[in-house]
Design a protein around this motif. Structure first.
Motif: not given
Length: 366
Positions: A156-176
């Protein structure tokens, strides 16, 4: 949606026995949440699935106090609220029967006219999984997809980090709720996430990251996206639950194959083996199966020149050109070759670049 509309919606969702499906049923019948609370008992009792216990719970005035507290939190923290009947609600999620009535979000999320995919997997991601994820997002970046995941450890966090590195929009869906971040070590990513993307949840500020919330969270991850990609997974895990939900929602599922001896490839290999997922070996597989290349530009496929085909290969190639995608068994039958022989011929043709395999033992000419 006015504050008053939101107040009554929040109150409705706090009534014991009113889940997302029942809430939608009541809202469809009465028009809005305020009308439900003001309706006569006999009218509510006529709704299928409403029993005496629920009728009693709808008279519990404590839900209004809880709704008011949450409304204050929403307003004071600039939380965006999306109602399932409104345009700003995630479009694909609208069509899921058990989708949340309300979605709370923070950041700068824009899903209009976007390609949206979810990337999930084990919390114990290996170097193989990280490298595949890196290459996948790097190759997809020119198409500007939105990358959705669960903001957890591992894939999960690897995907978010890589998306940010490539200036892509990324969304974390939270369980709280949006009043906290779990795991706490991921707080360092929050500001950058919210700059181009952000967070979504169905949970209130009073909700903690309890075990059962993660399963509920997974249906949002699967439901709001066009496809779910499982990078790595053991034979059991939350990412397999997400993949199964995506299948139930009739979404495309992809899994990265691995060695049969690798613990964190077992889940992916099983998804592929049971035909619950397409094999994902590169970004090209995803782009082709989702038809993203066709959406962006006219598809120009040229027959490779100067490729020498054997007579049996030419026969199969001509058959595929004429008939389009066909099953291996049909190719064998129509071209009059035994299965054991045609498999080898098709492999040679694939290596020559004149055909390509598709999920479900289909083949097509290039």
């Amino acid at each position: 949606m006015t504050d008053q509309d939101l107040f009554y919606l929040l109150a409705l969702l706090k009534v014991d026995g009113v889940g997302d499906i029942m809430a939608k049923k009541l809202l469809t019948h009465f028009g809005n949440a305020e009308a439900i609370f003001k309706a006569k008992t006999n009218l509510i009792a006529a709704i299928d699935g409403v029993g005496s216990v629920l009728l009693k719970n709808l008279k519990d005035n404590s839900v209004f106090e809880k709704a008011n507290q949450e409304l204050e939190f929403i307003k004071s923290n600039n939380i965006k609220v999306s109602f399932f009947q409104e345009e700003d609600y995630p479009d694909r999620l609208k069509h899921c029967i058990d989708s949340p009535v309300l979605i709370f979000s923070a950041g700068n999320i824009n899903l209009k006219n976007k390609k949206i995919i979810s990337i999930v997997g084990t919390r114990q991601v290996t170097s193989y999984g990280m490298e595949f994820c890196r290459k996948l997002i790097e190759d997809l970046a020119p198409l500007d997809p939105v990358i959705v995941s669960g903001f957890a450890y591992g894939v999960d966090i690897v995907a978010h980090q890589l998306a940010m590195e490539h200036n892509l929009q990324t969304i974390g869906v939270l369980a709280h709720g949006l009043n906290q971040i779990y795991p706490k070590t991921h707080k360092k990513y929050v500001v950058k996430m919210e700059e181009n993307g952000g967070f979504m949840t169905e949970f209130w500020s009073s909700s903690n990251p309890d075990k059962e919330n993660f399963v509920r969270r997974n249906r949002i991850v699967a439901g709001m996206t066009e496809a779910t990609i499982v990078i790595e997974s053991a034979d059991k895990g939350g990412s397999l639950i997400t993949a199964n939900i995506a299948n139930d929602y009739n979404r495309d599922v992809f899994a990265v194959p691995g060695r049969v001896t690798d613990k964190y490839s077992q889940g992916c290999n099983d998804l592929i083996k049971t035909q619950k997922a397409n094999v994902l070996t590169s970004a090209a597989d995803l782009v082709y199966i989702l038809n993203w290349d066709i959406e962006n530009k006219p598809k120009t496929v040229q027959k490779q020149l100067f490729v020498e085909l054997e007579p049996d290969e030419q026969k199969i190639y001509d058959f595929l050109v004429k008939n389009g995608k066909e099953l291996l068994d049909i190719i064998a039958l129509q071209c009059d070759y035994p299965i054991y022989r045609i498999s080898g011929i098709l492999l040679n043709m694939e290596l020559k670049g004149v055909i390509r395999p598709l999920p479900g033992k289909l083949f097509e000419a290039i």
